[in-house]
Design an enzyme around this catalytic site. Structure first.
Site, PDB file in Angstrom:
ATOM      1  N   THR A 176       0.820  -1.202   0.000  1.00  0.00           N
ATOM      2  CA  THR A 176       0.000   0.000   0.000  1.00  0.00           C
ATOM      3  C   THR A 176       0.856   1.255   0.000  1.00  0.00           C
ATOM      4  O   THR A 176       2.005   1.232   0.453  1.00  0.00           O
ATOM      5  CB  THR A 176      -0.908   0.017   1.252  1.00  0.00           C
ATOM      6  OG1 THR A 176      -1.584   1.265   1.363  1.00  0.00           O
ATOM      7  CG2 THR A 176      -0.080  -0.189   2.515  1.00  0.00           C
ATOM      8  N   ASP A 177       0.278   2.368  -0.464  1.00  0.00           N
ATOM      9  CA  ASP A 177       0.995   3.643  -0.390  1.00  0.00           C
ATOM     10  C   ASP A 177       1.042   4.187   1.033  1.00  0.00           C
ATOM     11  O   ASP A 177       1.806   5.114   1.326  1.00  0.00           O
ATOM     12  CB  ASP A 177       0.381   4.678  -1.331  1.00  0.00           C
ATOM     13  CG  ASP A 177      -1.078   5.015  -1.044  1.00  0.00           C
ATOM     14  OD1 ASP A 177      -1.677   4.397  -0.132  1.00  0.00           O
ATOM     15  OD2 ASP A 177      -1.638   5.880  -1.745  1.00  0.00           O
ATOM     16  N   GLU A 178       0.254   3.609   1.941  1.00  0.00           N
ATOM     17  CA  GLU A 178       0.229   4.114   3.309  1.00  0.00           C
ATOM     18  C   GLU A 178       1.545   3.886   4.051  1.00  0.00           C
ATOM     19  O   GLU A 178       1.791   4.505   5.088  1.00  0.00           O
ATOM     20  CB  GLU A 178      -0.942   3.499   4.075  1.00  0.00           C
ATOM     21  CG  GLU A 178      -2.290   3.907   3.501  1.00  0.00           C
ATOM     22  CD  GLU A 178      -3.463   3.475   4.366  1.00  0.00           C
ATOM     23  OE1 GLU A 178      -3.366   3.602   5.602  1.00  0.00           O
ATOM     24  OE2 GLU A 178      -4.473   3.026   3.813  1.00  0.00           O
ATOM     25  N   TYR A 238      -1.736  -0.507  11.010  1.00  0.00           N
ATOM     26  CA  TYR A 238      -1.887  -1.179   9.716  1.00  0.00           C
ATOM     27  C   TYR A 238      -0.713  -0.880   8.797  1.00  0.00           C
ATOM     28  O   TYR A 238      -0.044  -1.788   8.286  1.00  0.00           O
ATOM     29  CB  TYR A 238      -3.194  -0.759   9.033  1.00  0.00           C
ATOM     30  CG  TYR A 238      -3.192  -1.019   7.548  1.00  0.00           C
ATOM     31  CD1 TYR A 238      -3.035  -2.319   7.053  1.00  0.00           C
ATOM     32  CD2 TYR A 238      -3.316   0.025   6.633  1.00  0.00           C
ATOM     33  CE1 TYR A 238      -3.012  -2.560   5.681  1.00  0.00           C
ATOM     34  CE2 TYR A 238      -3.299  -0.215   5.268  1.00  0.00           C
ATOM     35  CZ  TYR A 238      -3.150  -1.509   4.794  1.00  0.00           C
ATOM     36  OH  TYR A 238      -3.108  -1.749   3.446  1.00  0.00           O
ATOM     37  N   LYS A 270       2.353  -3.308   7.272  1.00  0.00           N
ATOM     38  CA  LYS A 270       2.624  -3.492   5.844  1.00  0.00           C
ATOM     39  C   LYS A 270       4.050  -3.063   5.507  1.00  0.00           C
ATOM     40  O   LYS A 270       4.723  -3.705   4.693  1.00  0.00           O
ATOM     41  CB  LYS A 270       1.615  -2.725   5.003  1.00  0.00           C
ATOM     42  CG  LYS A 270       0.220  -3.310   4.996  1.00  0.00           C
ATOM     43  CD  LYS A 270       0.169  -4.724   4.423  1.00  0.00           C
ATOM     44  CE  LYS A 270       0.424  -4.749   2.924  1.00  0.00           C
ATOM     45  NZ  LYS A 270       0.263  -6.121   2.368  1.00  0.00           N
TER      46      LYS A 270
END
Length: 362
Positions: free
Chosen positions: A133-135, A167, A171
């Site tokens: 993810t970009d997060e 989260y 990741k």
């Protein structure tokens, strides 16, 4: 190819599986634990295809995963299985640590042991594609923080990691493990980081389906803070095409950022959905009247935006859908698939899973 897809009953995973079975000659082994967000109903269109196989298993179960590799002999892995809801990670981070970090480690080790015993040709062609993810990058300056008309920065494949939530931290940890297995063991990995996905079969807790369904039920449409948080929105079927392109054409050791080129404030997204529902399912009052502002969540990132130039130039992928076309398709899908929504929200689906799917035993 025979591709092992983890988390293939989830939102993005099911789109990947549907794409592979309906648009390519390849076959899929779908490994999914079928937690609350996994739904085999999302795979009804391909479930009877002889190129599709499903195994209910937990990626943290070493013996089960080793047995799956031994039995099915895949040519590639697309690893999508993950806990992914930020709000859930804030209230219950343990599941995110277990699935996203420990599960990725178990899968990497099982895949590496399997890969080491392949013949030279299959070993050279094997790929482990980790979907992230970009997060993991944290957040970017918001337009109201940039002075003098300076260009707004974007996330690139070189952006440093600075995760904000349990989260995104889990990741980021899994991304680091995947790259370490490449550098330490020569294991052929590829990583992709994507922006916010939306589209059909999205679990109702996420922003876009939540707003659509709450609006139709006359419930409040919750918007965090002022609703000025910016996300880059990517239609899930565009993402599925990108992921297949990467696993078949991407270079070992590379990272590819995948974005939709659609930066929108959360409030804009909610208002767009309200406009579409006013058009498609009109009622006495506008759906806009249901918008409700709620306290912002802790550590809420203000802006994400992907620079997808690398995958465009090197692999010739670009999104097909604009936000306007994709969100219209999405709203139509939820209007036309009320039974899928009812089965998910009622809990009846989980009871059906327990009756019909047993966990893989090695």
């Amino acid at each position: 190819m025979k591709i092992l897809v983890t988390g293939g009953a989830g939102f993005i995973g099911s789109a990947v599986v549907r794409h592979i079975i309906t648009s390519t000659p390849d076959s899929v082994i779908n490994v999914d634990k079928l937690t609350y967000a996994g739904n085999v109903e999302s795979l009804a269109a391909v479930s009877k295809d002889p190129r599709y196989a499903f195994v209910k298993a937990d990626i943290c179960d070493k013996a089960a995963i080793n047995a799956i590799f031994a039995e099915h002999q895949p040519d590639a892995v697309m690893h999508l299985a993950a806990e992914s809801h930020v709000d859930r990670s804030i209230t219950g981070p343990a599941d995110f640590i277990e699935t996203n970090i420990v599960g990725t480690y178990v899968l990497l080790e099982a895949a590496r042991a399997y890969w080491q015993n392949l013949d030279a040709a299959r070993k050279s062609a094997f790929r482990f594609h980790h979907i992230s993810t970009d997060e993991v990058y944290g957040d970017l300056p918001h337009p109201d923080e940039v002075k003098g008309g300076a260009p707004l920065p974007l996330f690139t494949e070189k952006t440093s990691y600075a995760p904000s939530s349990p989260y995104s931290a889990s990741k980021a940890s899994s991304d680091h493990l995947v790259r370490a297995w490449l550098r330490t063991y020569g294991f052929p990995t590829i990583v992709t980081n994507c922006s916010n996905n939306y589209g059909p079969y999205h679990f109702p807790e996420k922003l876009i389906p939540l707003v659509i369904l709450n609006a139709l039920e006359g419930k409040p449409l919750p918007v965090y803070g002022k609703g000025d948080q910016i996300r880059d929105w990517l239609y899930v079927e565009d993402h599925a095409r990108a992921l297949y392109t990467v696993v078949t054409q991407g270079k070992v050791g590379e990272t590819y950022n995948i974005g939709g080129h659609n930066e929108k404030q959360n409030l804009q997204v909610v208002e767009t959905i309200c406009d579409l529902l006013d058009e498609l399912v009109p009622k006495d009052d506008s759906y806009h009247r249901q918008i409700t502002y709620v306290k912002d969540r802790p550590g809420h990132d203000r802006r994400y935006a992907i620079d997808a130039e690398k995958i465009s130039k090197e692999l010739n992928w670009k999104p097909v859908e604009t936000f306007e076309s994709g969100i219209r398709k999405t709203v139509h899908w939820y209007l036309e698939n009320s039974q899928w929504v009812k089965n998910v929200k009622s809990g009846a689906y989980q009871a059906w899973i327990k009756q019909n799917y047993s966990e893989r035993q090695p």
